[in-house]
Motif scaffolding. Sequence first.
Motif, PDB file in Angstrom:
ATOM      1  N   GLY A 175       4.523  14.723 -23.913  1.00  6.98           N
ATOM      2  CA  GLY A 175       4.319  16.069 -23.400  1.00  6.98           C
ATOM      3  C   GLY A 175       5.497  16.619 -22.626  1.00  6.98           C
ATOM      4  O   GLY A 175       5.388  17.664 -21.974  1.00  6.98           O
ATOM      5  N   ASN A 176       6.635  15.915 -22.690  1.00 11.58           N
ATOM      6  CA  ASN A 176       7.838  16.345 -21.972  1.00 11.58           C
ATOM      7  C   ASN A 176       7.553  16.505 -20.480  1.00 11.58           C
ATOM      8  O   ASN A 176       8.083  17.406 -19.824  1.00 11.58           O
ATOM      9  CB  ASN A 176       8.364  17.658 -22.558  1.00 11.58           C
ATOM     10  CG  ASN A 176       9.827  17.906 -22.228  1.00 11.58           C
ATOM     11  OD1 ASN A 176      10.584  16.957 -21.994  1.00 11.58           O
ATOM     12  ND2 ASN A 176      10.225  19.157 -22.168  1.00 11.58           N
ATOM     13  N   ALA A 177       6.673  15.619 -19.946  1.00  7.65           N
ATOM     14  CA  ALA A 177       6.257  15.712 -18.549  1.00  7.65           C
ATOM     15  C   ALA A 177       6.597  14.451 -17.760  1.00  7.65           C
ATOM     16  O   ALA A 177       6.172  14.307 -16.616  1.00  7.65           O
ATOM     17  CB  ALA A 177       4.755  15.961 -18.485  1.00  7.65           C
ATOM     18  N   LEU A 178       7.369  13.564 -18.360  1.00  8.12           N
ATOM     19  CA  LEU A 178       7.692  12.314 -17.676  1.00  8.12           C
ATOM     20  C   LEU A 178       8.537  12.561 -16.426  1.00  8.12           C
ATOM     21  O   LEU A 178       8.355  11.906 -15.393  1.00  8.12           O
ATOM     22  CB  LEU A 178       8.440  11.372 -18.632  1.00  8.12           C
ATOM     23  CG  LEU A 178       8.610   9.925 -18.179  1.00  8.12           C
ATOM     24  CD1 LEU A 178       7.281   9.276 -17.863  1.00  8.12           C
ATOM     25  CD2 LEU A 178       9.342   9.118 -19.255  1.00  8.12           C
ATOM     26  N   LYS A 179       9.449  13.526 -16.523  1.00  8.57           N
ATOM     27  CA  LYS A 179      10.287  13.853 -15.366  1.00  8.57           C
ATOM     28  C   LYS A 179       9.437  14.277 -14.177  1.00  8.57           C
ATOM     29  O   LYS A 179       9.706  13.886 -13.033  1.00  8.57           O
ATOM     30  CB  LYS A 179      11.279  14.963 -15.736  1.00  8.57           C
ATOM     31  CG  LYS A 179      12.267  15.296 -14.622  1.00  8.57           C
ATOM     32  CD  LYS A 179      13.266  16.349 -15.095  1.00  8.57           C
ATOM     33  CE  LYS A 179      14.279  16.679 -14.006  1.00  8.57           C
ATOM     34  NZ  LYS A 179      15.251  17.694 -14.472  1.00  8.57           N
ATOM     35  N   THR A 180       8.388  15.055 -14.439  1.00  6.25           N
ATOM     36  CA  THR A 180       7.487  15.501 -13.374  1.00  6.25           C
ATOM     37  C   THR A 180       6.832  14.324 -12.677  1.00  6.25           C
ATOM     38  O   THR A 180       6.630  14.334 -11.461  1.00  6.25           O
ATOM     39  CB  THR A 180       6.403  16.425 -13.957  1.00  6.25           C
ATOM     40  OG1 THR A 180       7.029  17.540 -14.577  1.00  6.25           O
ATOM     41  CG2 THR A 180       5.458  16.918 -12.872  1.00  6.25           C
ATOM     42  N   SER A 181       6.514  13.283 -13.444  1.00  7.16           N
ATOM     43  CA  SER A 181       5.812  12.131 -12.879  1.00  7.16           C
ATOM     44  C   SER A 181       6.683  11.307 -11.939  1.00  7.16           C
ATOM     45  O   SER A 181       6.169  10.451 -11.214  1.00  7.16           O
ATOM     46  CB  SER A 181       5.276  11.237 -14.000  1.00  7.16           C
ATOM     47  OG  SER A 181       6.321  10.502 -14.613  1.00  7.16           O
ATOM     48  N   LEU A 182       7.995  11.532 -11.954  1.00  4.51           N
ATOM     49  CA  LEU A 182       8.894  10.781 -11.069  1.00  4.51           C
ATOM     50  C   LEU A 182       8.866  11.314  -9.643  1.00  4.51           C
ATOM     51  O   LEU A 182       9.367  10.660  -8.720  1.00  4.51           O
ATOM     52  CB  LEU A 182      10.335  10.841 -11.589  1.00  4.51           C
ATOM     53  CG  LEU A 182      10.593  10.335 -13.010  1.00  4.51           C
ATOM     54  CD1 LEU A 182      12.092  10.321 -13.292  1.00  4.51           C
ATOM     55  CD2 LEU A 182      10.013   8.950 -13.203  1.00  4.51           C
ATOM     56  N   ARG A 183       8.282  12.487  -9.475  1.00  2.00           N
ATOM     57  CA  ARG A 183       8.204  13.099  -8.145  1.00  2.00           C
ATOM     58  C   ARG A 183       7.435  12.173  -7.199  1.00  2.00           C
ATOM     59  O   ARG A 183       6.436  11.569  -7.554  1.00  2.00           O
ATOM     60  CB  ARG A 183       7.474  14.437  -8.269  1.00  2.00           C
ATOM     61  CG  ARG A 183       7.385  15.263  -6.989  1.00  2.00           C
ATOM     62  CD  ARG A 183       6.590  16.532  -7.253  1.00  2.00           C
ATOM     63  NE  ARG A 183       5.309  16.246  -7.877  1.00  2.00           N
ATOM     64  CZ  ARG A 183       4.836  16.890  -8.935  1.00  2.00           C
ATOM     65  NH1 ARG A 183       5.528  17.851  -9.506  1.00  2.00           N
ATOM     66  NH2 ARG A 183       3.651  16.580  -9.436  1.00  2.00           N
ATOM     67  N   ASP A 184       7.942  12.056  -5.983  1.00  2.00           N
ATOM     68  CA  ASP A 184       7.286  11.271  -4.924  1.00  2.00           C
ATOM     69  C   ASP A 184       7.308   9.756  -5.164  1.00  2.00           C
ATOM     70  O   ASP A 184       6.528   9.025  -4.563  1.00  2.00           O
ATOM     71  CB  ASP A 184       5.831  11.720  -4.711  1.00  2.00           C
ATOM     72  CG  ASP A 184       5.738  13.189  -4.318  1.00  2.00           C
ATOM     73  OD1 ASP A 184       6.644  13.647  -3.600  1.00  2.00           O
ATOM     74  OD2 ASP A 184       4.784  13.857  -4.726  1.00  2.00           O
TER      75      ASP A 184
END
Length: 238
Positions: A175-184
Amino acid sequence: MTTQAFSPGSQMLIVEELMLLLLDDEKGSVAGSPSLQFLLGGGLLVELALLERVGQSEKKSLLTGRKLLATGTGPLPDPLLQAAYDTIAEKPRGAQQALTKIGKGLQKTVPERLVERGILREEKKKMLGVIPHIVHPAENTSYETQLRRKIRPVLADGATPDQRTASLIALLSAGNALKTSLRDMEPPLKWSSDIRRRGKEIQEGDWGATVVSDAVKAAAAAITAATVAATTAATTSG
């Protein structure tokens, strides 16, 4: 915001874990994710595969894709899983068509469940000071912290993930959302081409039972297609 230990109770679903990783803890909203409906639906599909309650038909030809099939009998332990199973049981569907139906409404339902668990809270806001909308900031971050601690070594150090962690990473990558999951992440984990490559490796790999790997790959393909379509549409209209 509290960081007390999460009271286990029932097992959290993959779809709930996805929502925790995608939501901004402070803003309580998901930053632009064009395939969110498919991503959350994929979480339910993979959960059904882990319970051995979904499979796929044989591929008859190059022009005929495999269809999702409901397997097993008896009630499922969660109403979201039961609803997803019932949708699949209606008739054989391709993964993308199935996820369109399974994922409908989850953007609202899943945060509400996490509010009931005491992990998120609900706040009413006004967009541009006029348009009412609801956000879900973090209330208890302990479970999310544990989740990120499982993901971090897989992405940063090449650790071998368990089936659930691999599924989470694969769906986020699709979903091209892996970068978001790195937050925090603690300690912080900077986005890089190596992290992206590791996500794709897990997305395309075989982790655990064949039925689970097949479900992850089917969901990932549908999510990727939806993401590309939504991105293309946005670019064209812009």
